[in-house]
Design a protein around this motif. Structure first.
Motif, PDB file in Angstrom:
ATOM      1  N   TYR B   6       0.170  -2.848  -0.863  1.00 57.85           N
ATOM      2  CA  TYR B   6      -0.347  -2.519  -1.968  1.00 57.85           C
ATOM      3  C   TYR B   6      -1.729  -1.968  -1.935  1.00 57.85           C
ATOM      4  CZ  TYR B   6      -2.096  -7.365  -1.132  1.00 57.85           C
ATOM      5  OH  TYR B   6      -2.827  -8.305  -0.679  1.00 57.85           O
ATOM      6  N   LEU B   7      -2.500  -2.341  -0.787  1.00 55.16           N
ATOM      7  CA  LEU B   7      -3.836  -1.862  -0.752  1.00 55.16           C
ATOM      8  C   LEU B   7      -4.093  -0.459  -1.315  1.00 55.16           C
ATOM      9  CD1 LEU B   7      -5.749  -4.209  -0.390  1.00 55.16           C
ATOM     10  CD2 LEU B   7      -6.587  -3.069   1.807  1.00 55.16           C
ATOM     11  N   GLU B   9      -2.356   1.671  -3.405  1.00 59.47           N
ATOM     12  CA  GLU B   9      -2.130   1.653  -4.939  1.00 59.47           C
ATOM     13  C   GLU B   9      -3.466   1.049  -5.527  1.00 59.47           C
ATOM     14  OE1 GLU B   9       0.222   3.550  -5.672  1.00 59.47           O
ATOM     15  OE2 GLU B   9       0.585   3.777  -3.837  1.00 59.47           O
ATOM     16  N   LEU B  10      -3.824  -0.281  -5.014  1.00 58.41           N
ATOM     17  CA  LEU B  10      -4.777  -0.809  -5.839  1.00 58.41           C
ATOM     18  C   LEU B  10      -6.240  -0.089  -5.853  1.00 58.41           C
ATOM     19  CD1 LEU B  10      -5.168  -3.958  -6.698  1.00 58.41           C
ATOM     20  CD2 LEU B  10      -6.746  -4.096  -4.804  1.00 58.41           C
ATOM     21  N   GLY B  13      -5.742   2.868  -8.404  1.00 54.69           N
ATOM     22  CA  GLY B  13      -5.728   2.334  -9.877  1.00 54.69           C
ATOM     23  C   GLY B  13      -7.482   2.004 -10.057  1.00 54.69           C
ATOM     24  N   LEU B  14      -8.117   1.355  -9.439  1.00 49.21           N
ATOM     25  CA  LEU B  14      -9.537   1.038  -9.424  1.00 49.21           C
ATOM     26  C   LEU B  14     -10.276   2.587  -9.427  1.00 49.21           C
ATOM     27  CD1 LEU B  14     -10.508  -1.795  -7.046  1.00 49.21           C
ATOM     28  CD2 LEU B  14     -10.646  -1.621  -9.619  1.00 49.21           C
TER      29      LEU B  14
END
Lengths: 549, 214
Positions: B6-7, B9-10, B13-14
């Motif tokens: 998930y990193l 994608e995180l 988003g940020l």
């Protein structure tokens, strides 16, 4: 040569449908029996035929031209056409003519919603006006008398009102004056329309020309619900519709009953609805007016029962012939239980009478009272005897069903102030009810089911319009609750139950079918369906309230 | 498997959030109230009410008003059509009758005869459907003010009576009865209006002719 026997019925066809009617019936009535509708303005079944509105023109097989249906009697094998092209054309032309100078006042006019011009325009015409220039201007609001105002512009000169005053009220106070487009319905100079039957001209006016000054602008007709009722103005007991909205009665209108009042009622009775709204007793009160305090149902019943038990030795029972037979039966049952042998009769004082409808006795149920008292074995005494007994000290406590007395309420109040105990169930506040030690709020005839017996001995049902204001309950409910508290057997729960008991006791009412006699609204008012909810910002769903039975 | 990492994608988003934040912070802002017409790099679409105001759409139904006649009294004749049509039942009317002419009424009121003693709209119950305006036969209620009901702290503050509703320009119509006659009594000329009478200068009347078209 012997005359041929007169035929007992005539066969004809209306719009191809065969129908058999009595000879001499006119085409409008014959068409009604065949299920067809012939529109009309000037025709009224209880007035002479004028045939001047021309709205009822129909095509018949035995005449080359269209004939007015109101004025044409039926003939054997006659074929009547009420919806042929020629008839439709004539109807449209007549309506165009009648509406030519009619002001489009529907927003101001009180007849809006129950006007036959509106209805027939939508049904038969539906065409814009072809009038160029201005309409004829006449008097917009001419006061004809104490109850009636006329708008001559709206009048279509059907002369129903003129014929009514001449034939039914037998008082020629109206006439048609002028010629052509100047023609108006009016009163004679300095002779106001002050007959006691003037209000009927408002009812029979098919348009908004004659309007009631009393009802004018008070309520729109489409908000009102009409419930079949009985007038309480005198012992005739004219059949009426009570038009009401949201717990307020706005007017009475006569309801057709061939045997009692035909289609009419007097103005005195017409205005008697006002007591239903004025200064009502809404809560039970313990103690006289000066120091009394409000009580709930149970408290009031317990207090009244306790006091009556103590004061039963020298009790006088006062019954009002304005109360229904159900109220009186429950009251008399209580009186019997308290060991009484005599009842005193109150009620309104006698007044004027006439040869048409109005009776001198201003109480709707005196016959019923007498019948029940007789069946119960009571001795009936007049109100003056009660006054003598109170003054003489023979009666020191009184239970009253109804607060109406034949002398002035103030005079009666002075006499009744000498009592040690006065329990009264009453509908309206008065100087007399101010003196009550226990005052019980009572429902009027529009707030409960019941029966009146008129002066001819005819039992007439009335039905509930709306719930009683505040904590008011019918007289019979108070009396039977007190009776129950004192250990009595007559514990009635509904008016029907009281009547069931009544029909076993009173021989005159044995054959009266209480449920069957319940009047129902036969005609829909105007052409509008009643709304499912009120439209002027008051609680929705309230106006069509009717007790589920 | 990929979702479990998930990193990335995180971080994606940020990045979006940061880009929006920096753009709104440093790039210029267009204050055009038409949001779709705004130019400039600032992505902020919130309207800073009340400094910025969005104009209402064409056909916006504003707050009701009662239309006055020329003399300042309402055109309303208390016919209850609006109250009858109102699905929210927010209109309450009480009708009254103007005194007749001999009783000392002025001419205008002697022709009008009926008027609203009370005309109350509960603005909190109103659903702004406009049926009252459609129903009114006298053009006496309109929703053309272009405003909405101002806020109030108490419910009674939203009960608008004649005093608050009766605003805006007066409206006249050729069919107004007070233009035709001085009072409710039968006019001396019997049945002819001013423009029909010979003694008077003829008033031009527009007549619609139903001639056949070529």
């Amino acid at each position: 040569m012997a005359d041929a026997p007169k035929p007992t019925s005539v066969k004809l066809t209306v719009d191809g449908k065969p129908v058999e009617v009595k000879p001499g019936t006119n085409l409008i009535e014959a068409a009604k029996q065949a299920g067809a509708q012939i529109p009309y303005y000037c025709y009224h079944p209880r007035l002479t035929i004028a045939a001047n509105c021309r709205m009822c023109l129909v095509e018949v097989s035995n005449a080359p031209k269209l004939v007015p249906g109101c004025q044409t009697p039926v003939a054997e094998n006659l074929a009547v056409q009420t919806r042929s092209a020629r008839v439709k054309d004539a109807q449209r032309a007549v309506l165009e003519f009648l509406l030519l100078n009619h002001p489009v006042d529907c927003s101001i006019c009180d007849q809006a919603g129950e006007c036959k011009l509106e209805d027939y325009y939508m049904m038969y015409d539906f065409k814009p006006s072809r009038l160029e220039g201005g309409k004829v201007l006449k008097n917009k609001r001419k006061v004809l008398g104490p109850l009636v105002v006329i708008d001559q512009e709206r009048c279509i000169l059907c002369t129903r009102c003129v014929r009514f005053m001449e034939e039914v009220a037998q008082d020629r106070q109206l006439g048609v004056f002028g010629r052509g487009s100047h023609e108006v319905v009016d009163i004679f100079p300095n002779k106001p329309l002050d007959s006691n039957y003037a209000g009927n001209t408002v009812d029979i006016c098919p348009v908004g020309a004659l309007l009631s000054r009393d009802f004018r602008f008070k309520a729109r007709s489409w908000f009102l619900s009409a419930t079949p009722s009985v007038c309480t103005g005198c012992s005739r007991g004219c059949n009426t519709y009570a038009d009401w909205f949201n717990g307020v009665t706005y007017r009475y209108r006569p309801r057709e009953n061939e045997a009692v009042n035909k289609s009419w009622m007097c103005d005195q009775g017409r205005l008697s609805y006002k007591s239903l709204n004025a200064d009502r007793v809404e809560d039970a009160r313990l103690g006289k007016k000066a120091e009394g305090k409000t009580a709930v149902f149970e408290q009031a019943v317990a207090s009244a029962a306790e006091k009556l038990k103590v004061g039963a030795a020298n009790l006088g029972f006062l019954a009002s012939p304005v109360a229904s037979v159900e109220d009186l039966l429950a009251g008399f049952a209580l009186a019997k239980q308290l060991g009484l042998k005599t009842v005193f009769v109150g009620g309104r004082a006698d007044g004027a009478s006439d040869k048409i409808l109005m009776q001198a006795d201003k109480n709707p149920n005196r016959t019923g009272l007498t019948q029940i008292a007789k069946a119960n074995g009571f001795e009936v005494k007049p109100f003056s005897a009660l006054v003598d007994d109170i003054n003489g000290g023979k009666v020191r406590s009184v239970y009253a069903v109804g607060g109406e007395v034949p002398v002035g309420a103030r005079d009666a109040g002075v006499v009744f102030s000498k009592l040690e105990l006065f329990v009264a169930s009453a509908t309206n506040h008065s100087e007399l009810t101010d003196e009550a030690h226990v005052l019980l709020p009572a429902a009027t005839h529009v707030e409960d089911h019941g029966t009146f017996v008129n002066f001819e001995g005819r039992a007439q049902r009335f039905v509930k319009c709306y719930p009683a204001p505040g904590n008011a309950k019918p007289h019979w409910q108070w009396a039977s609750a007190i009776s129950r508290t004192l250990g009595g057997e007559a514990a009635f729960k509904t008016a029907a139950e009281v009547f069931a008991a009544l029909s076993t006791i009173v021989p005159e009412l044995k054959d009266f079918d209480w449920q069957k006699a319940q009047p129902r609204a036969t005609a829909r008012k105007g052409s509008l369906h009643p709304l499912s909810a009120g439209g002027d910002g008051r609680p929705a769903g309230y106006r069509e309230w009717m007790e589920a039975r | 498997m990929r979702e479990k990492l998930y990193l990335p994608e995180l971080i994606k988003g940020l990045a979006v959030t940061t880009r929006h934040f920096l753009a709104n912070l440093f790039r210029g802002r267009d204050t055009n109230p038409e949001i779709l017409d705004r130019k400039g790099g600032n992505l902020m679409s919130t309207v800073s009410y009340p400094e910025e105001k969005k104009p209402y759409a064409v056909g916006y139904r504003g707050l009701h008003r009662l239309v006055p006649r020329e003399d300042g009294r309402p055109r309303c004749v208390a016919c209850y059509m609006c109250a009858t049509a109102c699905p929210a039942q927010c209109i309450y009317i009480e009708a009254g009758e103007y005194p007749t002419a001999p009783d000392g009424a002025d001419a205008a009121s002697a022709v009008i005869e009926k008027y609203p003693v009370k005309f109350i709209i509960d603005e909190l119950r109103c659903v702004v459907c406009g049926l009252c305006v459609e129903a009114c036969p006298k053009d006496a209620i309109r929703m053309d003010t272009g405003t909405h009901a101002p806020p109030a702290y108490e419910r009674p503050g939203f009960l608008w009576g004649i005093d608050r509703l009766l605003t805006g320009p007066a409206v006249a119509h050729p069919s107004d009865p007070w233009l035709k006659r001085p009072d409710s009594a039968q006019p001396a000329h019997g049945h002819k209006e001013a423009h029909m009478r010979i003694a008077h200068a003829p008033t031009p009347v527009e007549i619609t002719r139903f001639d056949k078209k070529d």
